[in-house]
Scaffold this motif. Structure first.
Motif, PDB file in Angstrom:
ATOM      1  N   LEU A 121      -7.761  10.168   9.898  1.00 34.22           N
ATOM      2  CA  LEU A 121      -9.221  10.288   9.967  1.00 34.22           C
ATOM      3  C   LEU A 121      -9.839   9.136  10.739  1.00 34.22           C
ATOM      4  CD1 LEU A 121     -10.023  11.541   6.361  1.00 34.22           C
ATOM      5  CD2 LEU A 121     -10.328  12.785   8.500  1.00 34.22           C
ATOM      6  N   THR A 122      -9.268   7.946  10.607  1.00 37.07           N
ATOM      7  CA  THR A 122      -9.772   6.789  11.344  1.00 37.07           C
ATOM      8  C   THR A 122      -9.586   6.975  12.842  1.00 37.07           C
ATOM      9  OG1 THR A 122      -9.259   5.354   9.464  1.00 37.07           O
ATOM     10  CG2 THR A 122      -9.579   4.277  11.583  1.00 37.07           C
ATOM     11  N   HIS A 145       0.818  -1.215   0.000  1.00 39.01           N
ATOM     12  CA  HIS A 145       0.000   0.000   0.000  1.00 39.01           C
ATOM     13  C   HIS A 145       0.852   1.267   0.000  1.00 39.01           C
ATOM     14  CE1 HIS A 145       0.599  -0.997   4.274  1.00 39.01           C
ATOM     15  NE2 HIS A 145       0.597   0.299   4.472  1.00 39.01           N
ATOM     16  N   ALA A 199      -3.375  10.121   5.786  1.00 34.74           N
ATOM     17  CA  ALA A 199      -4.647  10.834   5.930  1.00 34.74           C
ATOM     18  C   ALA A 199      -5.760   9.879   6.341  1.00 34.74           C
ATOM     19  CB  ALA A 199      -5.004  11.531   4.619  1.00 34.74           C
ATOM     20  N   THR A 200      -5.787   8.709   5.751  1.00 36.55           N
ATOM     21  CA  THR A 200      -6.803   7.716   6.103  1.00 36.55           C
ATOM     22  C   THR A 200      -6.646   7.269   7.554  1.00 36.55           C
ATOM     23  OG1 THR A 200      -6.853   6.939   3.817  1.00 36.55           O
ATOM     24  CG2 THR A 200      -7.771   5.472   5.481  1.00 36.55           C
ATOM     25  N   MET A 201      -5.420   6.998   7.965  1.00 35.51           N
ATOM     26  CA  MET A 201      -5.198   6.576   9.353  1.00 35.51           C
ATOM     27  C   MET A 201      -5.537   7.698  10.328  1.00 35.51           C
ATOM     28  SD  MET A 201      -4.385   3.472   9.581  1.00 35.51           S
ATOM     29  CE  MET A 201      -5.414   3.084   8.201  1.00 35.51           C
ATOM     30  N   LEU A 222      -1.918   9.543   1.257  1.00 34.31           N
ATOM     31  CA  LEU A 222      -3.268   8.991   1.370  1.00 34.31           C
ATOM     32  C   LEU A 222      -3.379   8.033   2.553  1.00 34.31           C
ATOM     33  CD1 LEU A 222      -4.238   8.331  -2.345  1.00 34.31           C
ATOM     34  CD2 LEU A 222      -5.264   9.960  -0.782  1.00 34.31           C
ATOM     35  N   TYR A 223      -2.355   7.216   2.768  1.00 40.15           N
ATOM     36  CA  TYR A 223      -2.359   6.273   3.883  1.00 40.15           C
ATOM     37  C   TYR A 223      -2.403   7.019   5.214  1.00 40.15           C
ATOM     38  CZ  TYR A 223      -0.703   2.778   7.191  1.00 40.15           C
ATOM     39  OH  TYR A 223      -0.583   1.958   8.272  1.00 40.15           O
ATOM     40  N   ASP A 266       0.849   7.752  -2.284  1.00 42.04           N
ATOM     41  CA  ASP A 266       0.282   6.661  -1.491  1.00 42.04           C
ATOM     42  C   ASP A 266       0.537   6.872  -0.008  1.00 42.04           C
ATOM     43  OD1 ASP A 266      -0.748   5.376  -3.647  1.00 42.04           O
ATOM     44  OD2 ASP A 266       0.732   3.767  -3.702  1.00 42.04           O
TER      45      ASP A 266
END
Length: 83
Positions: free
Chosen positions: A61-62, A44, A57-59, A54-55, A51
């Protein structure tokens, strides 16, 4: 009228052809080499800096979403004082 129909028919044939006007380079073999390389990088993150952003940012937000849900659950579980 028949002439207009013939022109329309010819135009439709030209726009619905399956040949591409310009050839697009096939990048699949290059991407396969990149993603199948055994270099210790997780799949990933092999796409580069985009990448990684994005990784992260996703983590982020989670984690923020989880903290918010826990806060709301805690707030809902405590009785409200009536004034």
């Amino acid at each position: 009228m028949k002439g207009h129909l013939m022109v329309l028919q010819q135009l439709a044939r030209r726009t619905l052809t399956t040949t591409a006007r310009r050839q697009v380079e096939n990048k699949v073999p290059q991407k396969q080499k990149l993603f199948q390389a055994d270099n210790g990088v997780p799949v990933h993150l092999k796409g580069g800096a985009g990448d990684a952003v994005l990784y992260r940012a996703t983590m982020g937000l989670t984690v923020l979403g989880t903290l918010f849900v826990l806060y709301e659950l805690g707030k809902a579980s405590l009785p409200q004082k009536k004034e």
